[in-house]
Design a protein around this motif. Sequence first.
Motif, PDB file in Angstrom:
ATOM      1  N   GLY A   8       0.822  -1.211   0.000  1.00 35.47           N
ATOM      2  CA  GLY A   8       0.000   0.000   0.000  1.00 35.47           C
ATOM      3  C   GLY A   8       0.853   1.256   0.000  1.00 35.47           C
ATOM      4  O   GLY A   8       2.084   1.184   0.091  1.00 35.47           O
ATOM      5  N   SER A   9       0.190   2.410  -0.068  1.00 33.85           N
ATOM      6  CA  SER A   9       0.960   3.645  -0.245  1.00 33.85           C
ATOM      7  C   SER A   9       0.390   4.841   0.521  1.00 33.85           C
ATOM      8  O   SER A   9       0.782   5.973   0.262  1.00 33.85           O
ATOM      9  N   GLY A  10      -0.538   4.593   1.449  1.00 30.59           N
ATOM     10  CA  GLY A  10      -1.195   5.725   2.107  1.00 30.59           C
ATOM     11  C   GLY A  10      -0.787   5.931   3.560  1.00 30.59           C
ATOM     12  O   GLY A  10       0.185   5.331   4.053  1.00 30.59           O
ATOM     13  N   GLY A 284      -9.051   0.433   8.425  1.00 36.33           N
ATOM     14  CA  GLY A 284      -9.629   1.649   7.857  1.00 36.33           C
ATOM     15  C   GLY A 284      -8.571   2.732   7.741  1.00 36.33           C
ATOM     16  O   GLY A 284      -7.574   2.736   8.454  1.00 36.33           O
ATOM     17  N   ASP A 285      -8.809   3.628   6.810  1.00 36.87           N
ATOM     18  CA  ASP A 285      -7.941   4.794   6.655  1.00 36.87           C
ATOM     19  C   ASP A 285      -8.866   6.002   6.688  1.00 36.87           C
ATOM     20  O   ASP A 285      -9.787   6.058   5.873  1.00 36.87           O
ATOM     21  N   PHE A 356       1.971  10.945   9.508  1.00 34.17           N
ATOM     22  CA  PHE A 356       1.915   9.795   8.609  1.00 34.17           C
ATOM     23  C   PHE A 356       1.640  10.316   7.196  1.00 34.17           C
ATOM     24  O   PHE A 356       0.630  10.978   6.960  1.00 34.17           O
ATOM     25  N   HIS A 357       2.546   9.989   6.289  1.00 40.36           N
ATOM     26  CA  HIS A 357       2.424  10.485   4.918  1.00 40.36           C
ATOM     27  C   HIS A 357       1.424   9.657   4.111  1.00 40.36           C
ATOM     28  O   HIS A 357       1.291   8.448   4.321  1.00 40.36           O
ATOM     29  N   ALA A 358       0.763  10.328   3.159  1.00 39.98           N
ATOM     30  CA  ALA A 358      -0.115   9.618   2.218  1.00 39.98           C
ATOM     31  C   ALA A 358       0.371   9.945   0.798  1.00 39.98           C
ATOM     32  O   ALA A 358       1.297   9.299   0.313  1.00 39.98           O
TER      33      ALA A 358
END
Length: 419
Positions: A8-10, A284-285, A356-358
């Motif tokens: 993932g990348s978020g 969840g995000d 936290f980077h997205a």
Amino acid sequence: MKKTAIIGSGGREHALAWKFAQTLTWKNVFTLPGNGGIPNSHSVDTKNFTEIENFCKNNEIDLIFVGPEQSLAAGIVDYFKDKDIKVFGPDKEAAKLEASKIFAKQFMQKYGVATADFKIFKNIDDAKNIIEEKNGNLVIKFDGLAAGKGVFVCSSVDEANSALQELEKTYGKNVNFLVEDKISGDEISIIGFTDGKTIKLLQTSQDHKQLLDGDKGPNTGGMGAYSPVPNVSNELTEKIRKKIIRPTLQGIKAENFNYKGVIYFGIMVKNNEPYLLEYNVRFGDPETEVLLPALKNDLYEIVKKCISGNLDEINFEFEDDYFADVVLVSGGYPKKYDKDYVINGLDNISKESLIFHAGTKKESGVMLTNGGRVINVIGRGKTLNKALDNAYKEVNKIYFKNMFFREDIGKRKNKYLKF
Ligand code: GLY
């Protein structure tokens, strides 16, 4: 050697990687493809399971933790079933609890999970009568995964008809969807782990899906979250367990699902009664970003216990504090927005807070925007208000062109979850 790869990348994946790195250290936590702010991110085509497998073999990784639902729905667990690398998550069949809204509703009905009444349709025209009957007060859900764009909460016949038109435009007249009664109340997210025999829950959280203050504007991937939700009564907690969690577990066992992973219950509370809106089969995000900082246990151990079927041996322990997440987005999101803006101020963040980077990328040492949701700013405090104050204090230190955020995270006036 304990090594893990996160898919993932978020912001969710940054939080997961950060949590794993607490015990495994960053050099043993790989994120595929990750983003500009997650250390040890690697550009891998995560739709290509062979590419993931080769990367893991080359780096002696034996555990894969999947962030987003798409890989689970596409069968990543099934692909790795007879290989040495373990993937944490449900297999393709169990992932239908999220990937097919009809499958999920039929499962809820079969096992007596409290949820809104519904009807299944296979043709747009067949739903016209029910729309008139309910005066357009209903929810229309496309059966498959649609990145948050397949659910229409309607309040009038016109709105419901527009939702049907939208569905028809995207998928044609013969499309599988369901129409369910609209339940208006307070939403709460409850996320836990399962080994297929036990479900253990993390703390409660609440997401803010709409773009603008006051829960107005279009739906987004999440503009902020907080945890825990204060004053969820013991009575309500017990009802959630009895009417939602336990029957779900009974169903997972009865269906013999191969489900060792995360399970997410999207719940609506009305008149102090809980109703399940949806399952997700992953974290969840942005809820993850406020749940994991509160979890004291070693995440790698939890996952290993799930995989070996011994989750009952673990007791979760939580920090005594509240956590709040304010998401910084790029102006125009969730529609059209620009990328490549320089992000300033990240070096001035206080040690008590987390970033936290997205949607970010790093180029020649400079952090740039690379998506709609850009940065999650996490504040911590003894009260929810303190956690929110701390988050907003850090938000004010960060700047990029066209930056936008909600100013009312955690300020929602819940009707039934009073505090
Ligand atoms: N926060 C909602 C979701 O992750 O689906």
